[in-house]
Design a protein around this motif. Structure first.
Motif, mmCIF file in Angstrom:
data_model
loop_
_atom_site.group_PDB
_atom_site.id
_atom_site.type_symbol
_atom_site.label_atom_id
_atom_site.label_comp_id
_atom_site.label_asym_id
_atom_site.label_seq_id
_atom_site.Cartn_x
_atom_site.Cartn_y
_atom_site.Cartn_z
ATOM 1 N N ARG A 64 -9.463 -11.220 1.644
ATOM 2 C CA ARG A 64 -8.061 -11.512 1.938
ATOM 3 C C ARG A 64 -7.152 -10.395 1.431
ATOM 4 O O ARG A 64 -7.471 -9.729 0.451
ATOM 5 C CB ARG A 64 -7.639 -12.835 1.273
ATOM 6 N N GLN A 65 -6.038 -10.226 2.090
ATOM 7 C CA GLN A 65 -5.019 -9.284 1.650
ATOM 8 C C GLN A 65 -3.711 -10.033 1.418
ATOM 9 O O GLN A 65 -3.443 -11.053 2.057
ATOM 10 C CB GLN A 65 -4.802 -8.190 2.703
ATOM 11 N N TRP A 66 -2.921 -9.522 0.489
ATOM 12 C CA TRP A 66 -1.630 -10.145 0.193
ATOM 13 C C TRP A 66 -0.621 -9.751 1.271
ATOM 14 O O TRP A 66 -0.484 -8.584 1.605
ATOM 15 C CB TRP A 66 -1.115 -9.708 -1.169
ATOM 16 N N ARG A 67 0.058 -10.759 1.803
ATOM 17 C CA ARG A 67 1.100 -10.537 2.800
ATOM 18 C C ARG A 67 2.195 -11.575 2.581
ATOM 19 O O ARG A 67 1.997 -12.766 2.821
ATOM 20 C CB ARG A 67 0.528 -10.655 4.220
ATOM 21 N N ASP A 68 3.341 -11.142 2.071
ATOM 22 C CA ASP A 68 4.476 -12.042 1.809
ATOM 23 C C ASP A 68 4.077 -13.209 0.913
ATOM 24 O O ASP A 68 4.466 -14.361 1.148
ATOM 25 C CB ASP A 68 5.068 -12.571 3.124
ATOM 26 N N SER A 72 -3.910 -13.476 3.416
ATOM 27 C CA SER A 72 -4.237 -13.448 4.834
ATOM 28 C C SER A 72 -5.548 -12.703 5.041
ATOM 29 O O SER A 72 -5.844 -11.735 4.332
ATOM 30 C CB SER A 72 -3.128 -12.751 5.635
ATOM 31 N N TYR A 74 -8.313 -10.184 6.618
ATOM 32 C CA TYR A 74 -8.272 -8.872 7.260
ATOM 33 C C TYR A 74 -8.721 -9.005 8.717
ATOM 34 O O TYR A 74 -9.617 -9.781 9.035
ATOM 35 C CB TYR A 74 -9.205 -7.895 6.545
ATOM 36 N N ASP A 77 -5.025 -12.286 13.088
ATOM 37 C CA ASP A 77 -3.725 -12.915 12.869
ATOM 38 C C ASP A 77 -3.838 -14.433 12.807
ATOM 39 O O ASP A 77 -2.842 -15.130 12.646
ATOM 40 C CB ASP A 77 -2.753 -12.531 14.003
ATOM 41 N N GLU A 79 -4.281 -16.922 10.862
ATOM 42 C CA GLU A 79 -4.309 -17.260 9.445
ATOM 43 C C GLU A 79 -4.750 -18.690 9.204
ATOM 44 O O GLU A 79 -5.489 -18.977 8.277
ATOM 45 C CB GLU A 79 -2.927 -17.023 8.840
#
Length: 371
Positions: A64-68, A72, A74, A77, A79
């Motif tokens: 996972r990557q941090w988004r806002d 989320s 990788y 979209d 989610e």
């Protein structure tokens, strides 16, 4: 803030003793006991650019990557689909990260590994695995990031994380996993505390009063043996509770009677535990079973399955008291028998085996999650 390289935390599973369904209403009491089956969460780091999650609760690991402020996946979209499998783990991480952000720290990066002793080859026993993994994840991530939290603060973060997924859940499983032993628990208004956290931040939600919430340790009933039977059929507590919430039964005179009678049953059982009155406690376990059966008759919810009914009848046949533990529909049931009558306990296990119920070798866990 000093981040440790490796942190391991574990949290026990739980069983409901009395108060199911009524406890989802804020302020209504329930009795739970933590059991010596655990979920273990290991956090190591740092990872590169995000969070890597591996778990035997799901078929594969996730990067996972941090988004806002959210984790989320990788390369996609979608989610919602990606979050569903490990929703409780990711929500726990995100909740701790929000507290870190309020204190001026960046989103953490690390690897998370989850191992569960609350499943049988991927099939859950009904011992509160989602609650245990939430509590253990909050404790491990907080410790890895250098946060010093009290038991209640860890519980509050775990409840906020769970409420993000399903605000109907009482949080009783989280309390048992946090404090361990036998506990009396009353739930706060989850929607209200979630709204508080969103409006004023996680830090304020840790400090502010939570009306209705209470938890305290109860004495162990030394004269009684707690026996646990597994039906072999998993059930969804969230689905059953949500189903009840959709029924027109809610708000009726029958609903009010159920809440009133169950609350009195739980309070009497708490008093029996505190006085060491085993006979009176058995009476309240039988009473709690009758109330659940009446609820099932009125609403046709499916609380009692044939194996849960057989589990209860087998315990009564050898002088004990028994009931489903939790929402029913499968999972586990509990029985309380005279601890000084091993032959009765052996006979109970024989009757359970004949009915297709598996005796689980679990005992109460004196301690909750490691902090």
């Amino acid at each position: 803030m000093t981040r440790q390289r490796t942190v391991v935390r574990r949290a026990p599973g739980k069983l409901f003793v009395a108060g199911e369904y009524a406890v989802v209403e804020p302020g209504n009491p329930a009795i739970l006991v933590a059991v010596d089956r655990y979920v273990t969460v290991t956090v190591t780091g740092p990872a590169e650019g995000g969070v890597e999650i591996s778990s035997d609760l799901g078929p594969r690991g996730e990067r996972r990557q941090w988004r806002d402020g959210r984790l989320s996946p990788y390369g996609t979209d979608d989610e919602q689909d990606a979050r569903a499998e490990l929703a409780h783990v990711t929500s726990a991480i995100e909740t701790v990260a929000r507290l870190l952000a309020e204190r001026g720290f960046p989103a953490p990066v690390f690897n998370v590994s989850v191992e569960s002793g609350l499943h049988d080859n991927g099939t859950k026993y009904g011992l509160g695995s989602s609650g245990a993994v939430t509590v253990a994840t909050v404790a491990a991530v907080a410790a890895f990031c250098g946060l010093t939290l009290s038991d209640e603060e860890r519980f509050r973060l775990a409840l906020l994380a769970t409420a993000e997924i399903d605000p109907k859940g009482s949080g009783g499983d989280l309390a048992a996993s946090t404090w361990g032993g036998w506990i009396a628990y009353r739930a706060p208004d989850r929607a209200a505390v979630l709204a508080l956290a969103r409006r004023r931040g996680a830090g304020e939600a840790l400090r502010a009063p939570w009306p209705g919430f209470d938890v305290r340790r109860l004495p162990v009933p030394e004269s009684l043996s707690l026996e646990v039977g597994w039906t072999g059929t998993p059930a969804s507590t969230a689905a059953l509770v949500s189903d009840l919430h959709r029924r027109p039964w809610r708000g009726t005179a029958a609903h009010q009677r159920f809440i009133r009678t169950t609350t009195d049953c739980v309070r009497t059982a708490i008093d029996a535990l505190e006085r060491g009155d085993g006979r009176r406690l058995l009476e309240q376990i039988r009473r709690a079973r009758r109330e659940l059966a009446l609820l099932d008759d009125e609403v046709a919810l499916g609380v009692f399955t044939p194996r849960l009914t057989a589990l209860c009848e087998a315990a009564e046949a050898v002088g004990g008291a028994a009931k489903p533990s939790g929402a029913g529909g499968g999972d586990c049931g509990i029985a309380l028998l005279d601890a000084g009558a091993p032959r009765d306990i052996a006979r109970l296990h024989e009757r359970w085996a004949s009915a297709g119920v598996v005796p689980l070798p679990v005992r109460p866990a004196a301690e909750g999650n490691e902090g």
